[in-house]
Design an enzyme around this catalytic site. Sequence first.
Site, PDB file in Angstrom:
ATOM      1  N   LYS A 106       0.831  -1.227   0.000  1.00 42.63           N
ATOM      2  CA  LYS A 106       0.000   0.000   0.000  1.00 42.63           C
ATOM      3  C   LYS A 106       0.852   1.258   0.000  1.00 42.63           C
ATOM      4  O   LYS A 106       0.525   2.243  -0.637  1.00 42.63           O
ATOM      5  CB  LYS A 106      -0.972  -0.003   1.174  1.00 42.63           C
ATOM      6  CG  LYS A 106      -0.337   0.197   2.535  1.00 42.63           C
ATOM      7  CD  LYS A 106      -0.967  -0.661   3.574  1.00 42.63           C
ATOM      8  CE  LYS A 106       0.016  -1.772   3.837  1.00 42.63           C
ATOM      9  NZ  LYS A 106      -0.292  -2.704   4.833  1.00 42.63           N
ATOM     10  N   GLU A 191       2.426  -3.536  16.313  1.00 39.29           N
ATOM     11  CA  GLU A 191       3.858  -3.797  16.238  1.00 39.29           C
ATOM     12  C   GLU A 191       4.566  -3.140  17.425  1.00 39.29           C
ATOM     13  O   GLU A 191       4.003  -2.271  18.094  1.00 39.29           O
ATOM     14  CB  GLU A 191       4.416  -3.199  14.952  1.00 39.29           C
ATOM     15  CG  GLU A 191       3.526  -3.456  13.772  1.00 39.29           C
ATOM     16  CD  GLU A 191       4.269  -4.002  12.590  1.00 39.29           C
ATOM     17  OE1 GLU A 191       5.504  -4.069  12.640  1.00 39.29           O
ATOM     18  OE2 GLU A 191       3.597  -4.389  11.624  1.00 39.29           O
ATOM     19  N   LYS A 206      -4.033   3.743   2.435  1.00 40.08           N
ATOM     20  CA  LYS A 206      -5.229   3.056   1.940  1.00 40.08           C
ATOM     21  C   LYS A 206      -6.280   4.068   1.481  1.00 40.08           C
ATOM     22  O   LYS A 206      -6.984   3.846   0.497  1.00 40.08           O
ATOM     23  CB  LYS A 206      -5.773   2.143   3.041  1.00 40.08           C
ATOM     24  CG  LYS A 206      -4.812   0.985   3.367  1.00 40.08           C
ATOM     25  CD  LYS A 206      -5.156   0.292   4.671  1.00 40.08           C
ATOM     26  CE  LYS A 206      -4.201  -0.854   4.970  1.00 40.08           C
ATOM     27  NZ  LYS A 206      -4.350  -1.407   6.324  1.00 40.08           N
ATOM     28  N   GLY A 317      -3.514 -10.366   8.353  1.00 42.08           N
ATOM     29  CA  GLY A 317      -3.298 -11.788   8.629  1.00 42.08           C
ATOM     30  C   GLY A 317      -2.869 -12.525   7.373  1.00 42.08           C
ATOM     31  O   GLY A 317      -3.215 -12.137   6.250  1.00 42.08           O
TER      32      GLY A 317
END
Length: 447
Positions: A106, A191, A206, A317
């Site tokens: 992205k 993270e 996005k 995922g």
Amino acid sequence: MTELRTLKVALLGCGNVGAQVARILLDDAEMLASRAGARLELAGIAVRNLDAPRDVELPRGLFTTDAETLVKDADLVIELMGGIEPARTLILTAMRNGACVVTGNKALVAKDGPTLHEEADKAGVQLSYEAAVAGAIPILRPIRDSLSGDRITRVLGIVNGTTNFILDQMDSTGAQFADALAEAQRLGYAEADPTADVEGHDAASKAAILASLSFHTRFSLDDVYCEGISSVTAADIAAAKDAGFVIKLLAIAEKLEATGGETSTEAADGNTGVSVRVHPTLLPREHPLAAVHGAFNAVFVEAENAGELMFYGQGAGGKPTASAVMGDLISAARSIVLGGPGRAETTTGQVVALPITSAVTSYYIGLDVADQPGVLAKIARLFAEHGVSIEIMRQTIHRDADSNVESAELRIVTHRASEAALAATVEAVKGLDVINSVTSVLRVEGV
Ligand code: HSE
């Protein structure tokens, strides 16, 4: 039965998504061949470190560190390395050599989409990136293809699972941002360095992609106004909840037309174009996006003829994102089998990206004020002077137990007005002598 031709697939990157893509290519070869009309042979997997642990056991002979040689001999290249370089150069090389490219990158598409698309057009190959926005959710192809005969007016997206998890956690438990973030990190959603998610950068990439496809114009990351969620407090969430709202980090792309009125997609300041932005947003608790919990993603699309649509699912995922990659790969393989570059996005919209001051939103404003005669009148006069109409005003009285001094907490929701007028109103309100503090200022959608 005629023998199917074989197309060579190069996979760049073998993280949690790449490993699942490799597994599907190897395990589901027959199914994929029947869907694509060609055998998809995994020719190699380029990685930085041959010995890194992988989520899936894969034949060692497939791995190489020589990505450049691998892409030169491929019909289809899947780029899942992330980052700008060397991904950008490898994608351009692949397309110049006639390969179709599927990427989940992205950041690269949002930063340099025009260059990638120009090269794809020049080479007559397909470039697709469904996995770049909202993981498994089929959203780019529906916007690009299914809605290409309609006019999209607005897109509201929960496109970052980490921040949705954090805000949902704050809403359901009353936790502060730092505690909800720690929980998200403990569960593996966030993270160790959560900046890209919590400051809205991931959602902004996005948003640029969603806006480009929705409004048939290439927008880049620089066109996106971005605010993250790190300053959202437990008090903001509680006040929003009390007033019937939930706070979500939304990626918003909406067309603003200067038609003189003040409806949901009319610019108040005479500018026409598209407002592309990411910020914490209050939504009424009955809005469909308010029901998106945990790390799930959803994109709410409004179009002239289709009306309201919502796309919901897992936004991240390995397996979910690999599903989106495989859909693009089959489409690209079919374009090779059938001839021609296949369906590309169009860029005939030519609308400009508007600055945040042109956006038209409602505001939620929390104020701690002195409880004395004339306070409401002073505040209401300032709103009126700035042309901002108040939709809801609620007052709660507090008495300080020690000093016995009363203060009032005011919660104001405005009608939609230009961002510039709203910001100027808030600045003016801050200057009033009867204001103790402005406790929150948040944008509202869906009212
Ligand atoms: N980090 C993203 C999220 C997923 O939390 O949704 C990848 O874009």
